[in-house]
Design a protein around this motif. Structure first.
Motif, PDB file in Angstrom:
ATOM      1  N   ALA A 282       0.833  -1.207   0.000  1.00  0.00           N
ATOM      2  CA  ALA A 282       0.000   0.000   0.000  1.00  0.00           C
ATOM      3  C   ALA A 282       0.868   1.257   0.000  1.00  0.00           C
ATOM      4  O   ALA A 282       0.573   2.234  -0.715  1.00  0.00           O
ATOM      5  N   LEU A 283       1.958   1.254   0.772  1.00  0.00           N
ATOM      6  CA  LEU A 283       2.865   2.407   0.779  1.00  0.00           C
ATOM      7  C   LEU A 283       3.566   2.571  -0.568  1.00  0.00           C
ATOM      8  O   LEU A 283       3.829   3.709  -1.006  1.00  0.00           O
ATOM      9  N   LYS A 284       3.853   1.454  -1.225  1.00  0.00           N
ATOM     10  CA  LYS A 284       4.493   1.527  -2.543  1.00  0.00           C
ATOM     11  C   LYS A 284       3.559   2.176  -3.559  1.00  0.00           C
ATOM     12  O   LYS A 284       3.991   3.006  -4.390  1.00  0.00           O
ATOM     13  N   ARG A 291      -1.634   7.681  -5.449  1.00  0.00           N
ATOM     14  CA  ARG A 291      -3.058   7.424  -5.408  1.00  0.00           C
ATOM     15  C   ARG A 291      -3.321   6.200  -4.530  1.00  0.00           C
ATOM     16  O   ARG A 291      -2.386   5.612  -3.979  1.00  0.00           O
ATOM     17  N   GLU A 292      -4.579   5.811  -4.418  1.00  0.00           N
ATOM     18  CA  GLU A 292      -4.958   4.625  -3.670  1.00  0.00           C
ATOM     19  C   GLU A 292      -5.095   3.439  -4.627  1.00  0.00           C
ATOM     20  O   GLU A 292      -5.429   3.619  -5.806  1.00  0.00           O
ATOM     21  N   GLU A 315      -5.640  -1.049 -10.732  1.00  0.00           N
ATOM     22  CA  GLU A 315      -4.982   0.249 -10.860  1.00  0.00           C
ATOM     23  C   GLU A 315      -4.180   0.504  -9.596  1.00  0.00           C
ATOM     24  O   GLU A 315      -4.764   0.627  -8.507  1.00  0.00           O
ATOM     25  N   PRO A 316      -2.853   0.536  -9.725  1.00  0.00           N
ATOM     26  CA  PRO A 316      -2.034   0.328 -10.924  1.00  0.00           C
ATOM     27  C   PRO A 316      -2.031  -1.135 -11.371  1.00  0.00           C
ATOM     28  O   PRO A 316      -2.364  -2.027 -10.587  1.00  0.00           O
TER      29      PRO A 316
END
Length: 427
Positions: A282-284, A291-292, A315-316
């Motif tokens: 999530a931090l990456k 974005r989230e 996404e991504p």
């Protein structure tokens, strides 16, 4: 087993009973054949062993000497046997002796008697009972149930024949249905309703079984369904960060106010525990994409929603194949299964989207929509020992969709009475 041999050839004890003085010397030997020389050597060895025997044996030797045969008589008997057979060599005699094996085994030959040594063979094995092919086939054939012919007619009080119902066996009135057994059978209207209801239930059960088998096959093929084994462990990442996790493997974040940094520590409190792999991914996303993370199941062909498959959209895009991408997909798919009534609701009295649709929408009116998980509130709290505790509130959003040339798009307004909206608010 073979031809008889004179009994005096097998009496070494008689030869041993003779005294050494009675045995002839080596110079007195006469020239004999090879077999006779072997017999004479065997006879000479025995008296050499008797020299050390006590006087008791010497006293008995004189008594048995009268009945024992001398060596010359033994050798002479062997020569006589060879002469009688008509051979001059002991090898030839041995060959002829071996040829006698296997001959005349019926007991007629005096030199071979099988019944003289009856071998024990044990009890004779019982022969298995033979069963004919007809009996075996009759035993394997499943007996057919005998059909009892039902009496479809009866006499009333006036002696007239009245047809009977094939289901309840009661008299049929003026109106009836034709039975399943043929044209001559009748069924009450109430009985026919029960028959049709049972047939409908059987067909529905068979359809549900086929659907379940198809769903199980698809779940195995596309790896659908969250499992506890899919949750990543903290041990490997915690060791790399210099943390020794607790035996349960729970880890938490602790704030160091002096250096204004965060470190990983072991904990026994489940409410403060975090999953390090989920946190790092999530931090990456936040650091690289600004974005989230997002996941969605979109139809491949928006113009054919009933038959088109759905595709995974990340996404991504690099989230595909990661543990975070998998848990987002499993959560989204399970939410849609709950909305469609595939499973029992987690709260008693909670309705599915189909239930709300039957209550609020007009019959035979089609609609499309989407729903997804959202984060209502997210914050980080700190305990007295500077442990960081995540606090999150989740929710479900729903939007009605319309088909456009570009595909499915959200409608401008979603009514509060829409089934998806009702389900999302209740969830």
């Amino acid at each position: 087993i073979g031809p008889r041999i004179p009994r005096h050839l097998g009496l070494p004890m008689a030869q041993a009973a003779q005294s050494p003085t009675e045995m002839p010397s080596v110079e007195a030997k006469v020239k004999r054949r090879g077999f006779s020389q072997w017999a004479s050597k065997d006879a000479e060895v025995l008296p050499m062993k008797t020299k050390s025997i006590s006087s008791t044996i010497s006293s008995t030797s004189s008594e048995t000497a009268e009945t024992a045969l001398s060596k010359e008589e033994t050798v002479a008997s062997c020569d006589a046997i060879l002469a009688e057979i008509g051979v001059d060599d002991e090898k030839e005699a041995l060959r002829q002796y071996a040829e006698k094996f296997g001959e005349c085994r019926d007991g007629t030959e005096a030199g071979y008697t099988r019944t003289a040594f009856p071998w024990f063979k044990g009890p004779a094995p019982k022969k298995p009972d033979t069963v004919s092919a007809e009996v075996l086939e009759a035993a394997l054939t499943k007996p057919r149930a005998k059909k009892v012919k039902q009496d479809l007619w009866d006499l009333d009080s006036e002696g007239e024949e009245v047809p009977l119902c094939t289901r309840c066996s009661l008299p049929v009135g003026e109106f009836s249905y034709q039975g399943r057994e043929g044209r001559q059978t009748c069924v009450h209207t109430e009985c026919m309703a029960q028959i049709l209801s049972q047939d409908r239930q059987v067909a529905e059960d068979n359809r549900a079984k086929r659907e379940d088998l198809k769903k199980q096959k698809n779940r195995q093929e596309y790896d659908i369904g969250w499992r506890m084994e899919s949750v990543p462990k903290n041990v490997r990442l915690a060791e790399r960060m210099g943390c020794s996790p607790a035996p349960q493997g729970l880890c938490c974040l602790v704030l160091d106010e002096a250096s204004r940094t965060v470190k990983v520590a072991a904990t026994l409190e489940p409410s403060a525990a975090i999953n390090l792999e989920y946190l790092l991914l999530a931090l990456k996303v936040r650091r690289m994409e600004k974005r989230e993370p997002l996941f969605s199941l979109d139809p491949v062909d928006p113009h054919n929603l009933e038959k088109t498959p759905q595709k995974k959209v990340y996404e991504p895009s690099w989230l595909a194949g990661t543990s975070v991408g998998d848990v987002m997909f499993q959560a989204d798919y399970f939410l849609k299964e709950l909305a469609l009534g595939e499973y029992s609701m987690p709260v008693v009295g909670m309705l599915s989207v189909f239930d709300w649709s039957e209550m609020t929408m007009k019959p035979n009116k089609g609609w499309a929509g989407r729903e997804w998980f959202v984060v209502r509130k997210a914050e980080v709290r700190m305990s007295e020992d500077n442990t960081l505790i995540p606090h999150v509130k989740m929710g479900v959003e729903a939007r009605e969709q319309v088909v456009t040339p570009k595909g499915l798009e959200d409608a401008a307004v979603t009514l509060p009475q829409h089934p998806l909206k009702k389900f999302a608010d209740a969830f």
